[in-house]
Write an enzyme that holds these catalytic residues in place. Structure first.
Site, PDB file in Angstrom:
ATOM      1  N   GLU A 117       0.834  -1.210   0.000  1.00  0.00           N
ATOM      2  CA  GLU A 117       0.000   0.000   0.000  1.00  0.00           C
ATOM      3  C   GLU A 117       0.865   1.255   0.000  1.00  0.00           C
ATOM      4  O   GLU A 117       0.531   2.249  -0.641  1.00  0.00           O
ATOM      5  CB  GLU A 117      -0.927  -0.011   1.216  1.00  0.00           C
ATOM      6  CG  GLU A 117      -1.989  -1.093   1.099  1.00  0.00           C
ATOM      7  CD  GLU A 117      -2.873  -1.165   2.322  1.00  0.00           C
ATOM      8  OE1 GLU A 117      -2.372  -1.589   3.377  1.00  0.00           O
ATOM      9  OE2 GLU A 117      -4.049  -0.781   2.221  1.00  0.00           O
ATOM     10  N   GLU A 139      -4.390  -9.256   3.559  1.00  0.00           N
ATOM     11  CA  GLU A 139      -5.127  -8.977   4.804  1.00  0.00           C
ATOM     12  C   GLU A 139      -6.384  -9.816   4.949  1.00  0.00           C
ATOM     13  O   GLU A 139      -6.741 -10.268   6.034  1.00  0.00           O
ATOM     14  CB  GLU A 139      -5.517  -7.489   4.868  1.00  0.00           C
ATOM     15  CG  GLU A 139      -4.372  -6.542   5.143  1.00  0.00           C
ATOM     16  CD  GLU A 139      -3.619  -6.101   3.894  1.00  0.00           C
ATOM     17  OE1 GLU A 139      -3.764  -6.756   2.836  1.00  0.00           O
ATOM     18  OE2 GLU A 139      -2.877  -5.106   3.989  1.00  0.00           O
TER      19      GLU A 139
END
Ligand code: NAI
Length: 716
Positions: A117, A139
């Site tokens: 990210e 995740e």
């Protein structure tokens, strides 16, 4: 030392090298966050002197992602503070992204979760071309969502539909694949090449803004309200529900964050993402999944139930007896990890057939570009098929995987064992015969152990190590090392009929079949199994196992119980199994007919006559789905507690990991014991008592459970 080394060169290029002190990998924790805030402030002050920024890592990998130690402990009460903290971190990332200067991520290695990210917040990503590097947003596999802008930036980069496999399945890819997917912009052949390319990008792009910060930005692949996309998105929640069975909130929240977020501007999208992130982080499912798949799995990897005081062993030559389904799989998994394998069967033809299994698996890898021909040949070169026991000489480990027959197993043990290396160990892959009994054929019962693999061996990660009465700690430690050496997950259990996994698995299938005995519709039973989170319904899996094998195992258990002076309590499932096999001649899938019909063409379907033969319409109409799901999850959890109570299991970690990886117990629960903990030990005991009253003594809470409930303790 700061976690981010700030180096502004004379060429006005600022290199920010992330190097978290005292950590082997960079993670997004408190230390990183405060270093990033300091860095951003410094960049603001230096901005006029900065031409561009390169974000690099001093570690072997680029960035490991969020810090799970931190995420695991956030409580519901702390949700707002957590949201503020995440928004603060994202504001810092955003400050770099919108500073007007080009920012390049130099991905020297794996970048997962928060690490990727961070790279997505850069204007350009260059990755070192290395097939060992993994890029992805995993995740979701821990019940979380990419809360560092991943659900907002990735769809804006590659489109909603293309982003979904990464966001909702946690797909990990190599830099080459990431280049094709548009997630990285360029590959580099070396660290020097990567830095040169980063500088070249900066030189060529003095002012940089993300596409989504530019006027007239259009979402690639179509915005959510475009008719074609709207149609796809309309069915997406239903498709997701089918996959997640409504048990996993994460994929649904990810979908919501991405779809809602792409309908507003980036900054508002980012706030939406954080809200969903905080909801998941503080929710029970993420706690279950991070607890088990991260902390408990790591505890096993760090040594788990391996006895201490024994040096770690590296295996070089392993003998495998029996080149059938299991032996061929064990040979493949062992040779793939650099170990020489002697694969022995009764004839050279059989042994070669076993090796051919590896050839087929490897050919697929080569054709998919996951392996070179040279790598394939190297692995195949390590497998020696043979019909001669002489070739086993010098093996550090011999694994027996011949037919499930005590006599045969005893005879191959006697033949092979003397040929092992002086301190070699001998293992049986039996699925049902007690190890202590098999060890009677061994001249060195202290060197004898069970290594219970699961089928298909190349895909199933778990190996259940079974300790016989005479197995030494040293043998156990070395068997543990072997399992880890071939990249699998070892759990350790003491000898018991069915060990741990088969025993608990048996309660699952029997419970499903006893529902049929009560007159419940088979479709409701299968549905309840899947909705409880099991990979398939109990009737379908019974057919796979074969009903005759189930009869055989039961007969053996009954005989053993009675031989030890015990009384056999018949299970309500027995009558149904006997009727299916003895009256209706339906023995399971291999026989072509069981609870299901197996047409030559087309999909299997439930045998229609089950309805007239077993279903009681009144009972079938009045059944509660929750009751069925509870029975499926409770009966397995109760048997797991019994295994802990009897010392068959040594640790809660082994129980949770073994139940998920070996039996397919609902992963969202975090495993059979975590299911009890999160249900509340007292509430669980209470519900178990209710089920015992309604359905039979098998649900009676074991005394270990009652003790815990009385003391209000959880299983730690
Ligand atoms: P299989 O029938 O596919 O293979 C057995 C092989 O052993 C055959 O190739 C046979 O020729 C060979 N064999 C027989 N006598 C031999 C001898 N004297 N020396 C060398 N090889 C000999 O059986 P499968 O399914 O591979 O099972 C093997 C063992 O693994 C059994 O003990 C079984 O209970 C256990 N197991 C099976 C699982 C499964 O899902 N099939 C799962 C876990 C364990």
């Amino acid at each position: 030392m700061s976690a981010i080394v700030y180096d502004l060169g004379s060429d006005q290029i600022l290199t920010l090298t992330i190097d978290m002190p005292g950590q082997s990998a960079n993670t997004m924790n408190n230390v990183f966050r405060s270093a990033l805030t300091d860095t951003v402030n410094r960049v603001r002050g230096d901005l006029d002197n900065i031409k561009g920024i390169i974000i690099a890592s001093a570690k072997k990998t680029f960035f490991a992602g969020g810090d799970l130690n931190e995420l695991h402990t956030v409580t519901r009460e702390q949700a707002q503070a957590f949201e503020d903290m995440v928004n603060g971190l994202k504001a810092d990332m955003r400050a770099l992204e919108t500073c007007g200067k080009p920012v390049v991520a130099a991905l020297n290695g794996t970048a997962l979760g928060g690490g990727l990210e961070l790279a997505l917040a850069c204007h350009y990503r260059i990755a070192l071309d290395d097939d060992r590097t993994q890029l992805g947003l995993p995740e979701v596999t821990l019940g979380l969502l990419p809360g560092g802008g991943g659900t907002q930036r990735l769809p804006r980069m590659i489109g909603l539909e293309a982003a979904f496999p990464f966001l909702m399945e946690g797909k990990k890819i190599t830099p080459k694949t990431a280049l094709k997917a548009g997630i990285v912009d360029e590959l580099a052949s070396s660290a020097t090449d990567m830095m040169a390319k980063a500088r070249a990008f900066i030189d060529a792009n003095p002012a940089c803004r993300q596409p989504w910060d530019q006027k007239g930005f259009k979402l690639p692949g179509g915005a959510p309200h475009h008719p074609a996309m709207a149609q796809k998105l309309a069915i997406a929640p239903a498709m997701l529900k089918q996959k997640t069975k409504g048990c996993y909130p994460a994929p649904e929240r990810i979908l919501a964050a991405a779809v809602e977020g792409t309908q507003v501007d980036f900054d508002n999208g980012s706030l939406i993402e954080t809200r969903y992130f905080a909801e998941l982080v503080t929710g029970q499912v993420a706690k279950n999944m991070t607890g088990t798949f991260w902390f408990q799995l790591n505890a096993i990897k760090a040594g788990g139930s391996r006895p201490g005081g024994v040096d770690k062993e590296t295996f070089r030559k392993v003998g495998v007896l029996g080149a059938g389904m299991m032996g061929a799989g064990i040979a493949y998994s062992t040779a793939s990890r650099g170990v020489h394998v002697v694969l022995k069967d009764v004839s050279m033809e059989n042994a070669e057939k076993g090796k051919h299994y590896s050839e087929q698996l490897l050919a697929k890898k080569v054709s998919r570009g996951r392996m070179t021909e040279a790598q394939r040949d190297e692995i195949l070169g390590r497998i020696t098929p043979t019909a001669s026991a002489e070739d086993l000489s010098g093996c550090d480990l011999i694994i027996e995987a011949v037919f499930e027959d005590s006599e045969l197993k005893a005879s191959v043990t006697r033949e092979a064992e003397p040929r092992m290396a002086a301190n070699g160990i001998f293992a049986s892959n039996t699925s049902t015969i007690p190890i202590t009994q098999l060890a009677e054929a061994s001249a060195k019962p202290d060197h004898f152990i069970g290594l219970h693999f699961f089928s298909p061996v190349d895909k199933m990660q778990l190996v259940e190590i079974i300790v016989g009465e005479k197995t030494s700690d040293e043998t156990l430690a070395r068997a543990f090392d072997y399992v880890q050496q071939i990249g699998k997950i070892p759990i350790v259990v003491n000898d018991s009929r069915g060990f741990f996994t088969s025993r608990v698995f048996g309660t699952f299938v029997n419970e499903g079949i006893s529902m049929l005995a009560e007159g419940i519709h088979p479709a409701s039973i299968e549905n309840a199994g899947v909705l409880a989170g099991m990979p398939v319904g109990p009737l379908a899996i019974s057919d796979e196992v074969s009903l005759t094998l189930m009869q055989h195992i039961r007969a053996q258990s009954k005989k053993d119980t009675e031989a030890m002076g015990g009384a056999w309590t018949p299970h309500p499932a027995e009558a149904v199994i006997d009727a299916m096999v003895n009256t209706h001649n339906r023995k399971g899938k291999a026989a072509g007919a069981g609870f299901y019909e197996y047409p030559d063409k087309g999909k299997k379907y439930l045998w229609p006559e089950l309805e007239s033969r077993f279903v009681d319409q009144t009972r079938a109409r009045n059944v509660q789905l929750q009751d069925l799901k509870d029975r499926i999850l409770f009966i397995q959890a109760i048997e797991t507690i019994r295994c802990l109570e009897e010392g068959v299991l040594r640790t809660v970690e082994d129980a949770n990991i073994g139940s998920i990886f070996g039996i397919g117990y609902a992963p969202w629960t975090g495993g059979a014991i975590q299911f009890v903990n999160q249900y509340g030990v007292r509430a669980f005991a209470e519900r178990a008592r209710e089920l015992a009253q309604q359905y039979g003594e098998r649900f009676t809470p074991p005394s270990l459970l009652m003790q815990k409930a009385e003391r209000n303790e959880t299983f730690a």
